[in-house]
Write a protein that holds these residues in place. Structure first.
Motif, PDB file in Angstrom:
ATOM      1  N   ARG A  94      27.959 -34.092 -51.103  1.00 38.81           N
ATOM      2  CA  ARG A  94      26.672 -33.869 -50.555  1.00 38.81           C
ATOM      3  C   ARG A  94      26.193 -35.168 -50.972  1.00 38.81           C
ATOM      4  NH1 ARG A  94      25.505 -29.403 -55.354  1.00 38.81           N
ATOM      5  NH2 ARG A  94      26.387 -27.565 -54.480  1.00 38.81           N
ATOM      6  N   ARG A  95      26.759 -36.368 -51.650  1.00 37.65           N
ATOM      7  CA  ARG A  95      26.424 -37.826 -52.204  1.00 37.65           C
ATOM      8  C   ARG A  95      26.687 -38.577 -50.324  1.00 37.65           C
ATOM      9  NH1 ARG A  95      24.745 -41.682 -56.508  1.00 37.65           N
ATOM     10  NH2 ARG A  95      24.413 -39.466 -57.487  1.00 37.65           N
ATOM     11  N   ASP A  98      23.826 -37.060 -48.124  1.00 37.17           N
ATOM     12  CA  ASP A  98      22.581 -38.225 -48.280  1.00 37.17           C
ATOM     13  C   ASP A  98      22.914 -39.272 -47.479  1.00 37.17           C
ATOM     14  OD1 ASP A  98      22.314 -35.294 -49.620  1.00 37.17           O
ATOM     15  OD2 ASP A  98      22.621 -36.324 -51.749  1.00 37.17           O
ATOM     16  N   ARG A 101      21.782 -38.880 -44.177  1.00 39.71           N
ATOM     17  CA  ARG A 101      20.410 -38.954 -43.504  1.00 39.71           C
ATOM     18  C   ARG A 101      20.127 -39.926 -43.664  1.00 39.71           C
ATOM     19  NH1 ARG A 101      21.464 -32.632 -47.016  1.00 39.71           N
ATOM     20  NH2 ARG A 101      22.168 -31.809 -44.486  1.00 39.71           N
ATOM     21  N   SER A 102      20.288 -40.412 -45.081  1.00 35.40           N
ATOM     22  CA  SER A 102      19.483 -42.031 -45.058  1.00 35.40           C
ATOM     23  C   SER A 102      19.419 -42.826 -44.451  1.00 35.40           C
ATOM     24  CB  SER A 102      19.845 -42.388 -47.380  1.00 35.40           C
ATOM     25  OG  SER A 102      18.848 -43.801 -46.868  1.00 35.40           O
TER      26      SER A 102
END
Length: 196
Positions: A94-95, A98, A101-102
């Motif tokens: 997940r990290r 993320d 995506r960032s």
């Protein structure tokens, strides 16, 4: 039936504690337990994150963030929902996603900003024409001032002199120069149609 065989990864005198027991200890704040968790899963976390991000430096950073999250949230691990390794790998995945995506959002913002900058090209000819028209307008408005007002305004604004310097150059009291300047600027404002 042998109790040691049925206990879920408990610490035993014969061997090291399992990951589940280590997470329980981490949840209680035991640093040595966290060090052991770090040694056990750190390389695997880094490997997973590296496969997602591909960048070694960012992968190291994200892996560190995941392990800090394990330290802080070990109390949230629920053995009924899966193995401890699956829990940690879910956090890592997940990290990493993320971060991707960032980074993509940042790239998109930069692209949009660059496109916006190029959409309005600079027109040098129009800029010069506008400047010339504005200078002509100011010149005509200066001609509407009295001679002493125009002289004081030109010295102050075009010559770069202070009011005190203008008074000295024109051999006129400072108060008189200030009055001339004020009156001249009011007339210029009215002529140019500018609000101050």
């Amino acid at each position: 039936m042998d109790r040691a065989a049925t206990a879920p990864q408990e610490a035993s005198p014969e061997g090291p504690p399992g990951l589940e027991e280590l997470l329980r200890r981490v949840a209680r704040g035991e640093e040595q337990a966290f060090n052991r968790v770090y040694d056990l899963i750190g390389p695997t976390v880094y490997g997973l994150v590296r496969r997602v991000l591909r960048d070694p430096a960012q992968s190291e950073e994200v892996a560190q963030e995941v392990l800090v999250e394990v330290w802080r949230s070990a109390c949230r691990y629920d053995p009924r929902r899966g193995s401890p390794q699956a829990w940690v790998m879910t956090l890592a995945h997940r990290r990493a996603v993320d971060r991707v995506r960032s980074e993509q959002a940042a790239t998109d913002r930069e692209s949009r900003a660059a496109a916006a900058d190029t959409e309005r090209p600079y027109d040098e000819v129009a800029e010069k024409a506008t400047d010339r028209l504005e200078r002509e307008r100011v010149r005509r408005c200066l001609e509407n001032l009295t001679e002493v007002q125009e002289q004081s305004v030109r010295l102050a604004f075009y010559g770069g002199y202070t009011y005190r310097d203008v008074a000295r150059l024109l051999s006129t009291p400072l108060g008189t120069i200030k009055t001339r300047m004020r009156d001249g600027l009011i007339r210029l404002r009215d002529c140019l149609g500018v609000e101050w």
